[in-house]
Write an enzyme that holds these catalytic residues in place. Structure first.
Site, PDB file in Angstrom:
ATOM      1  N   PRO A   2      24.504   5.723  56.311  1.00  0.00           N
ATOM      2  CA  PRO A   2      23.195   6.417  55.930  1.00  0.00           C
ATOM      3  C   PRO A   2      23.019   7.321  54.743  1.00  0.00           C
ATOM      4  O   PRO A   2      24.398   8.383  55.020  1.00  0.00           O
ATOM      5  CB  PRO A   2      22.412   6.799  57.023  1.00  0.00           C
ATOM      6  CG  PRO A   2      23.655   6.337  58.384  1.00  0.00           C
ATOM      7  CD  PRO A   2      24.746   5.875  57.446  1.00  0.00           C
ATOM      8  N   GLU A   3      22.470   7.577  53.779  1.00  0.00           N
ATOM      9  CA  GLU A   3      22.595   8.757  52.930  1.00  0.00           C
ATOM     10  C   GLU A   3      21.198   9.341  53.256  1.00  0.00           C
ATOM     11  O   GLU A   3      20.763   9.226  54.417  1.00  0.00           O
ATOM     12  CB  GLU A   3      22.655   8.005  51.800  1.00  0.00           C
ATOM     13  CG  GLU A   3      23.739   7.011  51.383  1.00  0.00           C
ATOM     14  CD  GLU A   3      23.893   6.892  49.894  1.00  0.00           C
ATOM     15  OE1 GLU A   3      23.178   7.504  48.919  1.00  0.00           O
ATOM     16  OE2 GLU A   3      24.371   5.573  49.602  1.00  0.00           O
ATOM     17  N   HIS A  91      26.230  -0.749  73.361  1.00  0.00           N
ATOM     18  CA  HIS A  91      26.765   0.411  72.553  1.00  0.00           C
ATOM     19  C   HIS A  91      26.263   1.667  72.667  1.00  0.00           C
ATOM     20  O   HIS A  91      26.389   2.724  71.887  1.00  0.00           O
ATOM     21  CB  HIS A  91      26.691  -0.330  71.341  1.00  0.00           C
ATOM     22  CG  HIS A  91      27.588  -1.495  70.942  1.00  0.00           C
ATOM     23  ND1 HIS A  91      28.869  -1.506  71.317  1.00  0.00           N
ATOM     24  CD2 HIS A  91      27.100  -2.758  70.707  1.00  0.00           C
ATOM     25  CE1 HIS A  91      29.321  -2.815  70.898  1.00  0.00           C
ATOM     26  NE2 HIS A  91      28.262  -3.589  70.698  1.00  0.00           N
ATOM     27  N   ARG A 109      30.454   1.320  66.254  1.00  0.00           N
ATOM     28  CA  ARG A 109      31.805   1.449  65.762  1.00  0.00           C
ATOM     29  C   ARG A 109      32.290   3.002  66.405  1.00  0.00           C
ATOM     30  O   ARG A 109      33.400   3.600  66.032  1.00  0.00           O
ATOM     31  CB  ARG A 109      31.737   1.454  64.386  1.00  0.00           C
ATOM     32  CG  ARG A 109      31.580   0.093  63.998  1.00  0.00           C
ATOM     33  CD  ARG A 109      31.751  -0.262  62.536  1.00  0.00           C
ATOM     34  NE  ARG A 109      33.086   0.195  62.037  1.00  0.00           N
ATOM     35  CZ  ARG A 109      33.343   0.175  60.526  1.00  0.00           C
ATOM     36  NH1 ARG A 109      32.647  -0.152  59.859  1.00  0.00           N
ATOM     37  NH2 ARG A 109      34.759   0.250  60.378  1.00  0.00           N
TER      38      ARG A 109
END
Ligand SMILES: [Zn+2]
Length: 266
Positions: A2-3, A91, A109
């Site tokens: 994400p930016e 997760h 991740r």
């Protein structure tokens, strides 16, 4: 990854859900976040939720004591509010139980980070916030002087400008008509003016559209952003340029893909 617009979207969505609620407990589920296991946030009230660089920061208060929780989403991190029970997601790495619901940190991740500090300055990014008034032509002239890096790589430097990544850097350079391989120290004043203007414009438009969704990004509601339909060059290799008959090319700079039009960007 994400930016800035994606992180801003998450912070804006969470703010009305979280502000005013008190923390009941902090539950750490992932050993990679074990440094937080002894952190006691019980009784702290959420007074602000905002984006700082690419982090979502929660400001907490209890009597005169203040604490700050900074979450860096990295590749696949997500902050999800649930008002009934804690999210059933394998997760999930951490959750904050608040009065009236849960803030779940889910991260497939596990590259995302969560830190707690007593001072907000611990989380202040080095680079300039591109949507601030301090990010202007004078600042760009000052910072780019004598730099020999290419402009695309330079735009990604978080110690100069915070929040830009691969997608928006390609889009900003296309809108500015500047080749991504150009040396940043050799850019003319007029070119820096264009970069400054389009950086702000594109980021604002992306925020208004809840960001761009590529691969893993989902916002705090599990929705995807809309800005991808406004992308002009990113991920368009081999397709016709929207401004000329040329085809968009992809090159690799510092291991990252750059998309551009050789004819429109000089
Ligand atoms: Zn073109």
């Amino acid at each position: 990854m994400p930016e800035l617009p994606e992180v801003e979207t998450v912070a804006r969505q969470l703010k009305p859900k979280l502000v005013g609620r008190k923390i009941v407990s902090l539950n750490v589920l992932d050993s990679k976040l074990k440094h937080l296991a002894k952190t006691n946030l019980d009784g702290y009230k959420v007074v602000e939720v905002e984006r700082l660089g690419k982090q979502v920061v929660l400001s907490l208060q209890k009597n005169k004591s203040q604490k700050y929780v900074a979450v860096h989403l990295r590749m696949t991190g997500r902050l999800i509010w649930s008002d009934r029970k804690v999210l059933a997601d394998p997760h999930r790495r951490l959750d904050l139980k608040l009065n009236g619901g849960f803030l779940n940190f889910v991260d497939t991740r596990r590259f995302g980070t969560v830190e707690v500090a007593d001072n907000l300055s611990n989380f202040t990014p080095k680079g300039q916030e591109p949507l601030s008034s301090e990010f202007n032509l004078d600042y760009l002239i000052h910072l780019t002087k004598n730099s020999k890096q290419n402009i695309k790589h330079w735009l990604l430097r978080q110690d100069k400008i915070v929040g830009l990544g691969n997608i928006y850097a390609s889009e900003i350079l296309f809108a500015s008509g500047i080749s991504p391989i150009k040396e940043v120290g050799k850019l003319k004043k007029q070119e820096l003016t264009e970069i400054c203007k389009h950086t702000k414009r594109i980021l604002k438009k992306a925020i208004a559209n809840c960001g761009t969704t590529f691969s893993d990004f989902q916002d705090s509601r599990g929705d995807i952003g809309n800005f991808q339909k406004f992308l002009k060059v990113y991920d368009r290799e081999g397709l016709k340029c929207i401004n000329c008959p040329n085809k968009i090319e992809r090159i690799v700079q510092q291991g990252r893909s750059t998309f551009y039009c050789k004819r429109c960007q000089r």
